[in-house]
Design a protein around this motif. Sequence first.
Motif, PDB file in Angstrom:
ATOM      1  N   THR A  52      23.084 -38.903 -46.387  1.00 16.18           N
ATOM      2  CA  THR A  52      24.117 -38.402 -45.472  1.00 16.18           C
ATOM      3  C   THR A  52      25.273 -39.382 -45.403  1.00 16.18           C
ATOM      4  O   THR A  52      25.129 -40.562 -45.753  1.00 16.18           O
ATOM      5  N   ASP A  53      26.408 -38.891 -44.917  1.00 14.38           N
ATOM      6  CA  ASP A  53      27.585 -39.752 -44.748  1.00 14.38           C
ATOM      7  C   ASP A  53      27.939 -39.908 -43.276  1.00 14.38           C
ATOM      8  O   ASP A  53      29.099 -40.151 -42.929  1.00 14.38           O
ATOM      9  N   TRP A  54      26.985 -39.740 -42.406  1.00 15.29           N
ATOM     10  CA  TRP A  54      27.205 -39.846 -40.967  1.00 15.29           C
ATOM     11  C   TRP A  54      26.013 -40.556 -40.328  1.00 15.29           C
ATOM     12  O   TRP A  54      24.950 -40.681 -40.928  1.00 15.29           O
ATOM     13  N   SER A  55      26.197 -41.032 -39.085  1.00 14.78           N
ATOM     14  CA  SER A  55      25.165 -41.808 -38.392  1.00 14.78           C
ATOM     15  C   SER A  55      24.446 -40.943 -37.353  1.00 14.78           C
ATOM     16  O   SER A  55      25.087 -40.370 -36.456  1.00 14.78           O
ATOM     17  N   LEU A  56      23.132 -40.852 -37.474  1.00 20.26           N
ATOM     18  CA  LEU A  56      22.338 -40.080 -36.517  1.00 20.26           C
ATOM     19  C   LEU A  56      22.439 -40.680 -35.113  1.00 20.26           C
ATOM     20  O   LEU A  56      22.604 -39.950 -34.127  1.00 20.26           O
ATOM     21  N   LEU A  57      22.343 -41.999 -35.007  1.00 17.81           N
ATOM     22  CA  LEU A  57      22.383 -42.631 -33.692  1.00 17.81           C
ATOM     23  C   LEU A  57      23.743 -42.445 -33.032  1.00 17.81           C
ATOM     24  O   LEU A  57      23.834 -42.197 -31.816  1.00 17.81           O
ATOM     25  N   ASP A  58      24.840 -42.557 -33.823  1.00 13.86           N
ATOM     26  CA  ASP A  58      26.172 -42.318 -33.258  1.00 13.86           C
ATOM     27  C   ASP A  58      26.291 -40.882 -32.769  1.00 13.86           C
ATOM     28  O   ASP A  58      26.889 -40.609 -31.718  1.00 13.86           O
ATOM     29  N   LEU A  59      25.722 -39.940 -33.542  1.00 13.76           N
ATOM     30  CA  LEU A  59      25.777 -38.532 -33.157  1.00 13.76           C
ATOM     31  C   LEU A  59      25.076 -38.300 -31.822  1.00 13.76           C
ATOM     32  O   LEU A  59      25.633 -37.659 -30.912  1.00 13.76           O
ATOM     33  N   LEU A  60      23.827 -38.823 -31.685  1.00  9.16           N
ATOM     34  CA  LEU A  60      23.057 -38.582 -30.468  1.00  9.16           C
ATOM     35  C   LEU A  60      23.670 -39.293 -29.269  1.00  9.16           C
ATOM     36  O   LEU A  60      23.608 -38.787 -28.146  1.00  9.16           O
ATOM     37  N   ARG A  61      24.273 -40.448 -29.507  1.00  9.67           N
ATOM     38  CA  ARG A  61      24.883 -41.189 -28.398  1.00  9.67           C
ATOM     39  C   ARG A  61      26.340 -40.767 -28.152  1.00  9.67           C
ATOM     40  O   ARG A  61      27.017 -41.332 -27.302  1.00  9.67           O
ATOM     41  N   GLN A  62      26.808 -39.775 -28.921  1.00 10.52           N
ATOM     42  CA  GLN A  62      28.148 -39.209 -28.749  1.00 10.52           C
ATOM     43  C   GLN A  62      29.235 -40.270 -28.889  1.00 10.52           C
ATOM     44  O   GLN A  62      30.156 -40.381 -28.058  1.00 10.52           O
ATOM     45  N   ALA A  63      29.120 -41.078 -29.935  1.00 10.17           N
ATOM     46  CA  ALA A  63      30.142 -42.088 -30.212  1.00 10.17           C
ATOM     47  C   ALA A  63      31.469 -41.390 -30.549  1.00 10.17           C
ATOM     48  O   ALA A  63      31.486 -40.245 -31.034  1.00 10.17           O
ATOM     49  N   PRO A  64      32.599 -42.056 -30.315  1.00  5.84           N
ATOM     50  CA  PRO A  64      33.911 -41.411 -30.523  1.00  5.84           C
ATOM     51  C   PRO A  64      34.113 -40.864 -31.928  1.00  5.84           C
ATOM     52  O   PRO A  64      34.735 -39.816 -32.105  1.00  5.84           O
ATOM     53  N   ASP A  65      33.609 -41.568 -32.940  1.00  2.00           N
ATOM     54  CA  ASP A  65      33.833 -41.127 -34.319  1.00  2.00           C
ATOM     55  C   ASP A  65      32.606 -40.456 -34.915  1.00  2.00           C
ATOM     56  O   ASP A  65      32.448 -40.393 -36.136  1.00  2.00           O
ATOM     57  N   ALA A  66      31.732 -39.932 -34.066  1.00  2.00           N
ATOM     58  CA  ALA A  66      30.491 -39.331 -34.544  1.00  2.00           C
ATOM     59  C   ALA A  66      30.762 -38.004 -35.236  1.00  2.00           C
ATOM     60  O   ALA A  66      31.770 -37.328 -34.986  1.00  2.00           O
ATOM     61  N   ALA A  67      29.831 -37.615 -36.095  1.00  2.89           N
ATOM     62  CA  ALA A  67      29.934 -36.329 -36.779  1.00  2.89           C
ATOM     63  C   ALA A  67      29.774 -35.192 -35.777  1.00  2.89           C
ATOM     64  O   ALA A  67      29.295 -35.378 -34.660  1.00  2.89           O
ATOM     65  N   SER A  68      30.167 -34.000 -36.195  1.00  2.95           N
ATOM     66  CA  SER A  68      30.139 -32.841 -35.304  1.00  2.95           C
ATOM     67  C   SER A  68      28.876 -32.020 -35.514  1.00  2.95           C
ATOM     68  O   SER A  68      28.464 -31.761 -36.654  1.00  2.95           O
ATOM     69  N   LEU A  69      28.286 -31.568 -34.427  1.00  2.00           N
ATOM     70  CA  LEU A  69      27.107 -30.699 -34.505  1.00  2.00           C
ATOM     71  C   LEU A  69      27.457 -29.313 -35.028  1.00  2.00           C
ATOM     72  O   LEU A  69      26.561 -28.499 -35.289  1.00  2.00           O
ATOM     73  N   GLU A  70      28.738 -29.023 -35.169  1.00  2.00           N
ATOM     74  CA  GLU A  70      29.132 -27.726 -35.699  1.00  2.00           C
ATOM     75  C   GLU A  70      28.934 -27.655 -37.212  1.00  2.00           C
ATOM     76  O   GLU A  70      28.939 -26.569 -37.787  1.00  2.00           O
ATOM     77  N   ARG A  71      28.765 -28.795 -37.861  1.00  3.14           N
ATOM     78  CA  ARG A  71      28.512 -28.818 -39.306  1.00  3.14           C
ATOM     79  C   ARG A  71      27.040 -28.545 -39.576  1.00  3.14           C
ATOM     80  O   ARG A  71      26.159 -29.204 -39.008  1.00  3.14           O
ATOM     81  N   VAL A  72      26.755 -27.574 -40.448  1.00  2.00           N
ATOM     82  CA  VAL A  72      25.364 -27.240 -40.735  1.00  2.00           C
ATOM     83  C   VAL A  72      24.640 -28.397 -41.408  1.00  2.00           C
ATOM     84  O   VAL A  72      23.434 -28.588 -41.229  1.00  2.00           O
ATOM     85  N   ASP A  73      25.364 -29.218 -42.200  1.00  2.00           N
ATOM     86  CA  ASP A  73      24.723 -30.345 -42.870  1.00  2.00           C
ATOM     87  C   ASP A  73      24.502 -31.516 -41.917  1.00  2.00           C
ATOM     88  O   ASP A  73      23.920 -32.529 -42.303  1.00  2.00           O
ATOM     89  N   VAL A  74      24.948 -31.378 -40.674  1.00  2.00           N
ATOM     90  CA  VAL A  74      24.690 -32.383 -39.638  1.00  2.00           C
ATOM     91  C   VAL A  74      23.634 -31.879 -38.666  1.00  2.00           C
ATOM     92  O   VAL A  74      22.667 -32.567 -38.346  1.00  2.00           O
ATOM     93  N   VAL A  75      23.815 -30.657 -38.201  1.00  2.00           N
ATOM     94  CA  VAL A  75      22.945 -30.161 -37.141  1.00  2.00           C
ATOM     95  C   VAL A  75      21.493 -30.036 -37.597  1.00  2.00           C
ATOM     96  O   VAL A  75      20.563 -30.339 -36.838  1.00  2.00           O
ATOM     97  N   GLN A  76      21.262 -29.609 -38.833  1.00  2.21           N
ATOM     98  CA  GLN A  76      19.872 -29.420 -39.256  1.00  2.21           C
ATOM     99  C   GLN A  76      19.120 -30.747 -39.412  1.00  2.21           C
ATOM    100  O   GLN A  76      18.009 -30.883 -38.894  1.00  2.21           O
ATOM    101  N   PRO A  77      19.680 -31.758 -40.085  1.00  4.21           N
ATOM    102  CA  PRO A  77      18.980 -33.051 -40.116  1.00  4.21           C
ATOM    103  C   PRO A  77      18.823 -33.670 -38.723  1.00  4.21           C
ATOM    104  O   PRO A  77      17.810 -34.301 -38.428  1.00  4.21           O
ATOM    105  N   ALA A  78      19.848 -33.466 -37.866  1.00  2.00           N
ATOM    106  CA  ALA A  78      19.753 -34.037 -36.519  1.00  2.00           C
ATOM    107  C   ALA A  78      18.626 -33.379 -35.734  1.00  2.00           C
ATOM    108  O   ALA A  78      17.843 -34.049 -35.046  1.00  2.00           O
ATOM    109  N   LEU A  79      18.544 -32.042 -35.820  1.00  2.00           N
ATOM    110  CA  LEU A  79      17.457 -31.336 -35.135  1.00  2.00           C
ATOM    111  C   LEU A  79      16.095 -31.759 -35.692  1.00  2.00           C
ATOM    112  O   LEU A  79      15.127 -31.929 -34.947  1.00  2.00           O
ATOM    113  N   PHE A  80      16.016 -31.913 -37.004  1.00  2.00           N
ATOM    114  CA  PHE A  80      14.772 -32.380 -37.626  1.00  2.00           C
ATOM    115  C   PHE A  80      14.341 -33.716 -37.024  1.00  2.00           C
ATOM    116  O   PHE A  80      13.188 -33.899 -36.622  1.00  2.00           O
ATOM    117  N   ALA A  81      15.265 -34.651 -36.925  1.00  2.00           N
ATOM    118  CA  ALA A  81      14.944 -35.983 -36.405  1.00  2.00           C
ATOM    119  C   ALA A  81      14.505 -35.923 -34.952  1.00  2.00           C
ATOM    120  O   ALA A  81      13.536 -36.583 -34.550  1.00  2.00           O
TER     121      ALA A  81
END
Length: 728
Positions: A601-630
């Motif tokens: 991946t090219d994004w950070s799971l921890l930044d995503l869950l902690r809602q960091a300013p530059d975190a990836a968006s959950l609207e991306r299917v290639d983000v939301v599915q790995p994030a939900l898996f984790a």
Amino acid sequence: MAQEDKLREHLRWAAAELGEARRRVAELEAADHDPIAIVGMSCRYPGGVRTPDELWDLVAAGRDAVGAPPAERGWRVEDFYDPDGLRPGTSYVCEGGFLDDAADFDPAFFDISPREAPAMDPQQRLLLETAWEAFERAGIPPGTVRGTRVGVFTGLMYHDYGTRLTSVDESVAGFLGSGTAGSVASGRIAYVLGLEGPAVTVDTACSSSLVALHLAAQAVRRGDCAMALAGGVTVMATPDTFVEFSRQGGLAPDGRCKSFAAAADGTAWGEGAGMLLVERLSEAERQGHRVLAVLRGSSINQDGASSSLSAPNGPSQQRVIRQALAEAGLSPDLIDAVEAHGTGTRLGDPIEAQALLATYGQQRPAERPLWLGSLKSNIGHTQAAAGVGGVIKMVMAMQHGVLPATLHVDEPTTHVDWTAGAVELLTEQRDWPATGRPRRAAVSSFGVSGTNAHVILEQAPAREPAAGTEVTGGVLPWVVSARTPEALRAQAEQLRAAVEAHPEWEPADVARVLTAERSVFEQRAVVIGDSREQVLSGLSALAADETSALVVTGTATAGRTVFVFPGQGSQWIGMGAELLDTSTVFRTHIEACAEALAPHTDWSLLDLLRQAPDAASLERVDVVQPALFAVMVSLARLWESLGVHPDAVLGHSQGEIAAAHIAGALTLDDAARIVALRSKAILALSGHGTMASVPLPASQVEALLAPHAGEVSVAAVNGPSHTVIAGT
């Protein structure tokens, strides 16, 4: 050439066999020197003692627990007691260290019929109870060891319960054989708990429980069993022992043991039960079991041809001490204290003291003497349960850093030359200071059979502090269960009292232990609160059978547990963020998932869950599915850490991959790679297509989408109230 090939093959086979033999020898040698860990303790002793902590409270407070026989024994004092000692068939002593509740027993708890229970020797009942409690106090629910190689070694010397049952119903009489058989004392524990290691009942009289511990340690080291219960029990069903020793003039008239005192005038009888759970230290550490103390060494021997059948033998006592020290690999000066046999007799105590002076008392500085004490001064001589009681006392003393006083000592006996070595009586309580090395103590038991036992205990090794409780803060559930509603209320009251007595206990730690380290029964209650005060209030209401908003009760029915892992649409902004801060287990597994996903991946799971300013968006299917898996994987691991384990797993979309990983079919690295690459493929295939989750049931969504047929459709159903739609 054929012969040469055969020779080479034979040499290869022989070399492999030799290597395997050497490996096995090395394993056996290592096991032979692996210390034995005590991971569980339980007991019943005079003075209302029902736990090791209560035994410690008794000795630390210097309490005397000797008294009159309990009324429920039915011993008519006028029949067996003659203070002048003149009437045949009587005792000149009527006090001792008695168990007040020896007759109390809940047969239904152990699935024993009400017809069989009266035919069971109370000693068998006590051994069952203490065996169960030893596991639970070790944080091991007894049901989890069923069918495993756990041994049972019990000391028992009285077999007179059947003589009380002169007239019994025929339906009860059929159980008397097993109910009073010494062999069944250990065998019944193995049967009820489903333990498949060796089960042995030992009778060497007063040394029985220490001999049982020695045999248990040997069996664990040899690999006969992975763990073992070891202990002993004594309940005097009749006053015959009082009468017999009165004939010999061997009892103290006031019923008190005056161990090593000038005033010593005989032994005093007591009762009790004690049980230890032991395993190899290396295995205990591997399993994460809390080590209470270490059994460094033990030895047993026999007096042989002493001056009389029951007379102790000083040289034999010296030999058993030296053998135990050699087994432990320790010199005598490294032992701080000895819990002595110390029965308070004018013959036995001087012989024991001289053996201690000749072994432990030599070549040690006068300012650091061997401290000598005896539990018998508090509770009497509990006979087959005496040695294990001494072990429990000294384990607790090492933990508290205090050496309790021995009672009833006017002055050290004059029949011993105390200047012959550095040994001193514990006539007052003393601190047991830290010296930079582990505290160590020895315990002795010398049987009237002539069998001697000596064990050497060592303070538990320091453990790395726990990483933290699984969940901290917020609303916490405290789970209580029992076999009957009455027992459930009693459990609530016991838990409430224990928590009030231990203000240092963290509510989250209590919640974890109640779910992960206790047995679960059909009558259940959950007490909910966000503070100690709230939970205690809920426990009080449960104990009083009162309605409370903090308490939920119910009866469990047979069933299995399934973990269901949903597909896309179950996400929300901020999911898992609070758990990252409050649950060590959840955070640890999220971090492991992040590491496994990172190469793909090219994004950070921890930044995503902690809602960091530059975190990836959950609207991306290639983000939301790995994030939900984790998140799903980490939630499953959290449930497992709290004692909830699935019998089956079920999943949809990326939930299928999470389910496969939790089931063990995929490693975390493989599962993370699959879910990440799969989500990228979905993104590539869908082009500009999108998916969204709406909080409506599928039937309503289909009705709303009817005008847009061909453009938008239902893609998945995520439960009864969420539906995933897809389209262009």
